[in-house]
Design an enzyme around this catalytic site. Structure first.
Site, PDB file in Angstrom:
ATOM      1  N   CYS A 116       8.965 -15.088 -10.227  1.00  0.00           N
ATOM      2  CA  CYS A 116      10.038 -14.449  -9.560  1.00  0.00           C
ATOM      3  C   CYS A 116      11.353 -15.461  -8.919  1.00  0.00           C
ATOM      4  CB  CYS A 116       9.543 -13.900  -8.034  1.00  0.00           C
ATOM      5  SG  CYS A 116       8.133 -12.818  -8.620  1.00  0.00           S
ATOM      6  N   HIS A 257      14.655 -12.689  -2.757  1.00  0.00           N
ATOM      7  CA  HIS A 257      13.710 -11.956  -3.727  1.00  0.00           C
ATOM      8  C   HIS A 257      13.322 -10.948  -2.996  1.00  0.00           C
ATOM      9  CE1 HIS A 257      10.876 -11.203  -6.484  1.00  0.00           C
ATOM     10  NE2 HIS A 257       9.936 -11.698  -5.902  1.00  0.00           N
ATOM     11  N   ASN A 287       8.993  -4.891  -6.462  1.00  0.00           N
ATOM     12  CA  ASN A 287       9.293  -6.329  -6.829  1.00  0.00           C
ATOM     13  C   ASN A 287       9.536  -6.383  -8.327  1.00  0.00           C
ATOM     14  OD1 ASN A 287       9.197  -9.055  -7.420  1.00  0.00           O
ATOM     15  ND2 ASN A 287       7.123  -9.210  -6.203  1.00  0.00           N
TER      16      ASN A 287
HETATM   17  N1  COA Z   1      -3.221   1.105  -0.235  1.00  0.00           N
HETATM   18  C1  COA Z   1      -4.034   1.266   0.824  1.00  0.00           C
HETATM   19  N2  COA Z   1      -4.835   0.222   1.393  1.00  0.00           N
HETATM   20  C2  COA Z   1      -4.554  -1.026   0.658  1.00  0.00           C
HETATM   21  C3  COA Z   1      -3.752  -1.280  -0.496  1.00  0.00           C
HETATM   22  C4  COA Z   1      -2.863  -0.010  -0.901  1.00  0.00           C
HETATM   23  N3  COA Z   1      -2.303  -0.303  -1.803  1.00  0.00           N
HETATM   24  N4  COA Z   1      -3.857  -2.448  -0.732  1.00  0.00           N
HETATM   25  C5  COA Z   1      -4.885  -3.307   0.095  1.00  0.00           C
HETATM   26  N5  COA Z   1      -5.065  -2.190   0.886  1.00  0.00           N
HETATM   27  C6  COA Z   1      -6.068  -2.438   1.948  1.00  0.00           C
HETATM   28  C7  COA Z   1      -6.910  -3.694   1.785  1.00  0.00           C
HETATM   29  O1  COA Z   1      -7.974  -3.368   0.864  1.00  0.00           O
HETATM   30  C8  COA Z   1      -7.377  -4.258   3.001  1.00  0.00           C
HETATM   31  O2  COA Z   1      -8.426  -3.245   3.609  1.00  0.00           O
HETATM   32  P1  COA Z   1      -9.830  -3.917   4.594  1.00  0.00           P
HETATM   33  O3  COA Z   1      -8.819  -4.262   5.868  1.00  0.00           O
HETATM   34  O4  COA Z   1     -10.519  -2.876   4.635  1.00  0.00           O
HETATM   35  O5  COA Z   1     -10.102  -5.138   3.502  1.00  0.00           O
HETATM   36  C9  COA Z   1      -6.012  -3.666   3.999  1.00  0.00           C
HETATM   37  O6  COA Z   1      -5.360  -2.710   3.292  1.00  0.00           O
HETATM   38  C10 COA Z   1      -4.912  -4.889   4.414  1.00  0.00           C
HETATM   39  O7  COA Z   1      -4.887  -5.756   3.239  1.00  0.00           O
HETATM   40  P2  COA Z   1      -4.008  -6.875   3.001  1.00  0.00           P
HETATM   41  O8  COA Z   1      -4.132  -7.600   1.751  1.00  0.00           O
HETATM   42  O9  COA Z   1      -4.429  -7.696   4.367  1.00  0.00           O
HETATM   43  O10 COA Z   1      -2.664  -6.123   3.489  1.00  0.00           O
HETATM   44  P3  COA Z   1      -1.426  -7.113   3.640  1.00  0.00           P
HETATM   45  O11 COA Z   1      -0.816  -6.390   4.996  1.00  0.00           O
HETATM   46  O12 COA Z   1      -1.642  -8.425   3.576  1.00  0.00           O
HETATM   47  O13 COA Z   1      -0.306  -6.401   2.767  1.00  0.00           O
HETATM   48  C11 COA Z   1       0.554  -6.981   0.418  1.00  0.00           C
HETATM   49  C12 COA Z   1      -0.785  -6.476   1.192  1.00  0.00           C
HETATM   50  C13 COA Z   1       0.060  -7.297  -1.086  1.00  0.00           C
HETATM   51  C14 COA Z   1       1.655  -6.074   0.608  1.00  0.00           C
HETATM   52  C15 COA Z   1       1.042  -8.397   1.118  1.00  0.00           C
HETATM   53  O14 COA Z   1       0.047  -9.250   1.318  1.00  0.00           O
HETATM   54  C16 COA Z   1       1.840  -9.000   0.260  1.00  0.00           C
HETATM   55  O15 COA Z   1       3.115  -8.638   0.049  1.00  0.00           O
HETATM   56  N6  COA Z   1       1.734 -10.282   0.087  1.00  0.00           N
HETATM   57  C17 COA Z   1       2.748 -11.079  -0.662  1.00  0.00           C
HETATM   58  C18 COA Z   1       2.860 -10.425  -2.021  1.00  0.00           C
HETATM   59  C19 COA Z   1       4.226 -11.182  -2.896  1.00  0.00           C
HETATM   60  O16 COA Z   1       5.063 -11.516  -2.412  1.00  0.00           O
HETATM   61  N7  COA Z   1       3.659 -11.483  -4.068  1.00  0.00           N
HETATM   62  C20 COA Z   1       4.716 -11.644  -5.046  1.00  0.00           C
HETATM   63  C21 COA Z   1       4.968 -12.967  -5.050  1.00  0.00           C
HETATM   64  S1  COA Z   1       6.757 -13.135  -5.713  1.00  0.00           S
END
Ligand code: COA
Length: 330
Positions: A116, A257, A287
């Site tokens: 990215c 980004h 993204n």
């Molecule tokens: N819909 C519903 N629930 C979801 C889900 C979705 N699409 N994806 C994950 N969950 C659930 C998980 O299973 C978890 O459930 P649990 O508590 O029962 O285990 C809960 O939601 C929380 O998951 P978590 O991963 O802690 O959520 P989060 O708040 O961290 O959000 C992301 C997840 C991916 C949105 C976030 O971590 C993120 O943006 N990370 C960085 C991503 C990034 O920048 N990536 C690219 C780099 S360029």
């Protein structure tokens, strides 16, 4: 006295596939909800390639627009750098497909892989390339089709990504008043396992049965990546400002980004900037990896949020991990 040469962006272009997939559409594919996606990421919809479409079509469209708006001919381009993780083919590169279609007969062309942060890496290379000869013109493209590397059964990743392309034309400016002021490129491989796409490379060639099927798609430990992303974006932004004797309030606009609205908001808070100074379009595109910043530049300019002589800070972060920042006077 010899004047200082800087590199300026002459013009931008962008193109995204017309197909829009909303969060409600994704509710039919995986166990998720519009509410969860909006609250946790800020994304409402994304543009995705149709089956059979290729990302080169959009990279070429964005490039043609940037060249036309720059008022130059494809034959005047010296170099094409295309930041991408998802070229049509491993060989030839996406940059070569762009070169061929444009008829940019004088240009060298190559792809750059820095996830990215790829567009800012490419922009920094273009900056150095034109500084040694201000007449040179570089086409810098960010183009990505992450939908092709997404596991559509994995709700932790499939709601995040979108496809698209953006392009800019960079050249030298001997007045030295506008253009790129400084950049930072960085990498830290110590946590690479948190965000991977292992299958299909030379360690595990396509159809290698030693590797589980899911590893042929993007895999991510989102929560851990989130923590690294917020720290890296803040550090790059503050380091760039500090070494140029600038304060956050000197910045007219930040184009980060677009990975997650909460990451962007964290950055805004740490820099203590009003939301008007932070450009956001993640709600409509998700993204788009290396395409996210050039698409955002294009839209910020079109919406009048990025204006001539503005001090612009761009910051990015991606798998690897890579990070980058570019400071420029627009
Ligand atoms: N819909 C519903 N629930 C979801 C889900 C979705 N699409 N994806 C994950 N969950 C659930 C998980 O299973 C978890 O459930 P649990 O508590 O029962 O285990 C809960 O939601 C929380 O998951 P978590 O991963 O802690 O959520 P989060 O708040 O961290 O959000 C992301 C997840 C991916 C949105 C976030 O971590 C993120 O943006 N990370 C960085 C991503 C990034 O920048 N990536 C690219 C780099 S360029």
């Amino acid at each position: 006295m010899k004047s200082k040469v800087t590199s300026v962006i002459l013009a931008c272009g962008m193109a995204v596939p017309p197909k829009i997939v909303t969060n409600h559409d994704l509710e039919k594919l995986v166990e998720t909800s519009d509410k969860w996606i909006v609250e946790r990421t800020g994304i409402k919809e994304r543009h995705l390639l149709e089956n059979g479409e290729v990302i080169s079509s959009y990279a070429i469209k964005a490039s043609k627009e940037a060249i036309e708006r720059a008022g130059i001919k494809p034959e005047e381009i010296d170099l094409i750098i295309c930041a991408t993780l998802t070229p049509d083919y491993l060989m030839p590169s996406l940059a070569i497909l762009i070169q061929r279609e444009l008829g940019a007969n004088k240009a060298g062309a190559f792809d750059l892989s820095a996830t990215c942060s790829g567009f800012l890496y490419a922009l920094s290379l273009a900056d150095q390339y034109v500084k040694s000869n201000p007449e040179r013109k570089v086409l810098v493209v960010g183009a990505e089709a992450l939908s092709r590397k997404t596991n559509w059964q994995d709700r932790t990743t499939c709601v995040l990504f979108g496809d698209g392309a953006g392009a800019v034309v960079v050249t030298g400016d001997e007045n030295g008043e506008r253009g790129i002021v400084d950049f930072i490129l960085g990498a830290d491989g110590s946590n690479f396992h948190l965000l991977t796409l292992k299958g299909g490379g030379s360690a595990f060639p396509p159809f290698d049965e030693r590797l589980p099927k899911e590893e042929y798609y993007i895999r991510m430990q989102g929560r851990e990546v989130f923590k690294i992303a917020t720290r890296a974006m803040e550090k790059v932004a503050l380091d760039l400002l500090q070494r140029n004797n600038l304060k956050p309030e000197d910045i007219d606009i930040i184009i980060p980004h677009q990975a997650n609205l909460r990451i962007i908001e964290y950055l805004r808070e740490r820099l203590n900037l009003p939301m008007e100074k932070v450009f956001v379009n993640i709600d409509r595109y998700g993204n788009t990896s290396a395409a996210s910043i050039p698409i955002a530049i294009y839209e910020a300019e079109r919406e009048g949020k990025l204006q001539r002589d503005n001090l612009l800070l761009m910051v990015a972060f991606g798998g690897g991990f890579t990070f980058a920042g570019v400071l420029m006077r627009w």
